[in-house]
Design a protein around this motif. Sequence first.
Motif: not given
Length: 219
Positions: A66-67, A69-70, A73-74
């Motif tokens: 998840k981290a 992916q974040v 995306t950022f």
Amino acid sequence: MSLINGLDASADWVAKDMEAMLRECDALIASKDEHFARLAAGVEKLQAEMDQISRERAVVVADREKAEQVLRTFHEAVEEGKGLRQSRGRAQSRLRVVPAVPESAPADHGAADAPRAGVKEEAPATSISAAGDSDAVVRVTGERSVAVMRIVTSDPDRSWTPRDIAVRLEGQDQGGDHAAQSRARALLDSLAKRGALVKRREGDDRRCVFRLAAAWEAA
């Protein structure tokens, strides 16, 4: 129990010897069973710890994904923002305001260019017909800025004051508020700097008004 050298074993002696051997075997079996039980308990405890560690590891792996992916995306959003800002900079550098040609323009261009006495304008007014030139279309960004342009376009021949815009944006009750009018003036000034509006002063009190200056579109 053992035999004396040179003597034959009697039936009684053999029976007692076998009974003693049974007791020895029973004691040894009990000892082995106890040892096996301890080992089995240890294995069960170890298996439980292994299962717990495996579940905790799975949670950590999911959090890491998840981290990741974040973060991805950022970075993509940052790069997209950079590209948008660069494209906006290039688009603004090409913008120009094309004055509208009045239908009843006189044949003498020198007379037409002469300023009217007593009228002071900060920039020439333009009409929406300038949209025929793609370079004259002003791209407007921002939700509130687009809302202001839609209000002005609804009556393009009107001279709009900051109070007029504040009433339309924030309602009749808030339109008279000084802070609301200041916010509206800031939006109008920004749009005038972009060339979408023209700013001038009218009336005996020389109040500041804004009029539609160029064709526009929401970015």
